[in-house]
Design a protein around this motif. Sequence first.
Motif, PDB file in Angstrom:
ATOM      1  N   LEU A 156     -31.012 -99.004 -11.537  1.00 37.96           N
ATOM      2  CA  LEU A 156     -30.788-100.502 -11.717  1.00 37.96           C
ATOM      3  C   LEU A 156     -30.194-100.782 -12.819  1.00 37.96           C
ATOM      4  N   SER A 157     -30.824-100.060 -13.956  1.00 39.64           N
ATOM      5  CA  SER A 157     -30.256-100.394 -15.250  1.00 39.64           C
ATOM      6  C   SER A 157     -28.691 -99.839 -15.374  1.00 39.64           C
ATOM      7  N   LEU A 158     -28.237 -99.159 -14.802  1.00 38.45           N
ATOM      8  CA  LEU A 158     -27.031 -98.677 -15.035  1.00 38.45           C
ATOM      9  C   LEU A 158     -25.853 -99.537 -14.258  1.00 38.45           C
ATOM     10  N   LEU A 159     -26.284-100.540 -13.718  1.00 38.77           N
ATOM     11  CA  LEU A 159     -25.621-101.548 -12.961  1.00 38.77           C
ATOM     12  C   LEU A 159     -24.732-102.662 -13.845  1.00 38.77           C
ATOM     13  N   LYS A 160     -23.710-102.797 -13.897  1.00 32.20           N
ATOM     14  CA  LYS A 160     -23.290-104.133 -14.645  1.00 32.20           C
ATOM     15  C   LYS A 160     -23.571-105.511 -13.928  1.00 32.20           C
ATOM     16  N   ARG A 161     -23.092-106.571 -14.575  1.00 38.12           N
ATOM     17  CA  ARG A 161     -23.357-107.977 -13.937  1.00 38.12           C
ATOM     18  C   ARG A 161     -22.719-108.073 -12.771  1.00 38.12           C
ATOM     19  N   ASP A 162     -23.738-108.616 -11.454  1.00 35.55           N
ATOM     20  CA  ASP A 162     -23.447-108.624 -10.346  1.00 35.55           C
ATOM     21  C   ASP A 162     -23.037-107.200  -9.459  1.00 35.55           C
ATOM     22  N   GLY A 163     -23.562-106.450 -10.169  1.00 33.80           N
ATOM     23  CA  GLY A 163     -23.563-104.874  -9.282  1.00 33.80           C
ATOM     24  C   GLY A 163     -24.336-104.762  -8.253  1.00 33.80           C
ATOM     25  N   THR A 164     -24.068-103.823  -7.288  1.00 30.91           N
ATOM     26  CA  THR A 164     -25.000-103.658  -5.985  1.00 30.91           C
ATOM     27  C   THR A 164     -25.354-102.219  -5.696  1.00 30.91           C
ATOM     28  N   MET A 165     -26.615-102.007  -5.676  1.00 30.06           N
ATOM     29  CA  MET A 165     -27.255-100.778  -5.311  1.00 30.06           C
ATOM     30  C   MET A 165     -27.279-100.760  -3.746  1.00 30.06           C
ATOM     31  N   ILE A 166     -26.799 -99.600  -3.065  1.00 27.48           N
ATOM     32  CA  ILE A 166     -26.811 -99.678  -1.881  1.00 27.48           C
ATOM     33  C   ILE A 166     -27.805 -98.336  -1.542  1.00 27.48           C
ATOM     34  N   LEU A 167     -28.780 -98.629  -0.817  1.00 28.86           N
ATOM     35  CA  LEU A 167     -30.041 -97.540  -0.518  1.00 28.86           C
ATOM     36  C   LEU A 167     -29.360 -97.172   1.111  1.00 28.86           C
ATOM     37  N   VAL A 168     -29.144 -95.722   0.884  1.00 27.54           N
ATOM     38  CA  VAL A 168     -29.240 -95.103   2.448  1.00 27.54           C
ATOM     39  C   VAL A 168     -30.398 -94.235   2.410  1.00 27.54           C
ATOM     40  N   GLY A 169     -30.504 -93.496   1.300  1.00 32.26           N
ATOM     41  CA  GLY A 169     -31.792 -92.512   1.504  1.00 32.26           C
ATOM     42  C   GLY A 169     -32.959 -93.308   1.678  1.00 32.26           C
ATOM     43  N   ALA A 170     -33.738 -92.489   2.548  1.00 35.30           N
ATOM     44  CA  ALA A 170     -34.989 -93.135   3.055  1.00 35.30           C
ATOM     45  C   ALA A 170     -36.157 -92.403   2.804  1.00 35.30           C
ATOM     46  N   PRO A 171     -36.688 -92.366   1.644  1.00 34.72           N
ATOM     47  CA  PRO A 171     -37.847 -91.664   1.253  1.00 34.72           C
ATOM     48  C   PRO A 171     -39.251 -92.347   2.056  1.00 34.72           C
TER      49      PRO A 171
END
Length: 347
Positions: free
Chosen positions: A256-271
């Motif tokens: 998450l620290s690699l996202l810029k402002r208003d960035g979105t992390m999309i989870l598809v992997g399902a540990p």
Amino acid sequence: MIPARGYAAQNATTPLGPFNFERREVGENDVLIDILYCGVCHSDIHQARDEWGGSIFPMVPGHEIVGRISKVGGKVTKFKVGDLAGVGCFVDSCRTCASCQEGLEQYCEVHNVQTYNSVEMDGKTPTYGGYSSQITVDEQYTLKISEKLDLKSVAPLLCAGITTYSPLRTWKVGAGHKIAVVGLGGLGHMGVKLAASMGAEVTVLSTSPSKEADAKELGAHKFAVTKDPEQMKALGSYFDFILDTVSAPHDLNMYLSLLKRDGTMILVGAPPEATPLHAFSLIPKRKRIVGSMIGGIAETQEMLDYCAEHNIVSDVEVIPMAEINNAYERMIKGDVRYRFVIDMSTL
Ligand code: NAP
Ligand code: ZN
Ligand code: ZN
């Protein structure tokens, strides 16, 4: 009933082995597909080993199915005998809830009948997947496959393809965006190809330095090793999107620290395990973290047509059926380039 042969897990701890079972007769809206190839998804491993809980045994995994139609029911209009056809992660749903009506059958509010490890709409008949000789499916849940593409390389589109295509479309990823794809496996390599084809700048974030050349060949513009703190620091606040395809526990806060402002992390992997999330990974730059599950039938067809038009397929390693247990071990080690596909003629 139609006699079928397959490979099944009898429980969570023993290897998969030969299994005889039956498919339903072809109903008026059904097609019978002789399965030619079936992709091997990490979800097959999670479920065959009951890592997510609730697995139903015996289990015939496999939800990246391609083959040829050998029989059609009297009311079938989309397919005729001899046509190529595909089946993805589900084979039925309620057809009437809001999600089904919107073409989002994967999110059916009543019951999404998964291709395996599930029960039919009757609530009791078990479903069996694509590690098998043939499958009977309602034509509405069957996909059309172009004759143009290499068939064995098309199979993984039915899960890895649609699972990465759908969120890229939902979040309108394209030219001008910087996206990181985390984990270069089955889903990851399709995410790279698709995001690059849509015009985004793609960076692969991998634990495997040896995958750098492949990543670039698949269409990635950049590559970084997640175990190297210097490389991660250099990408701080860099990305608009992160597509996380990782199958095992990992620290979301670092990504998450690699996202810029208003960035979105999309989870598809399902540990299978939960992972801690710090509020301050999201708050200061109004970041968001979202999930996405496969795609509906209409969107899956759109993805298949898009791939045929843009000549996009999976990079596959074809294996005989008997190699499946070894393939699982190799996937768990990250040793797959980039999808195993079973040649069903070896069954
Ligand atoms: P895969 O081919 O095994 O690829 C997973 C990749 O994750 C590996 O190649 C590896 O890439 C990376 N990885 C593995 N262990 C890691 C760790 N401990 N830390 C960081 N990275 C690690 O698996 P897949 O078939 O693409 O599936 C990936 C995940 O998506 C699975 O959990 C699967 O169940 C899930 N899935 C979800 C959906 C959905 O609808 N949301 C659909 C299908 C699959 P590197 O070597 O590059 O690090
Ligand atoms: Zn899958
Ligand atoms: Zn529904």
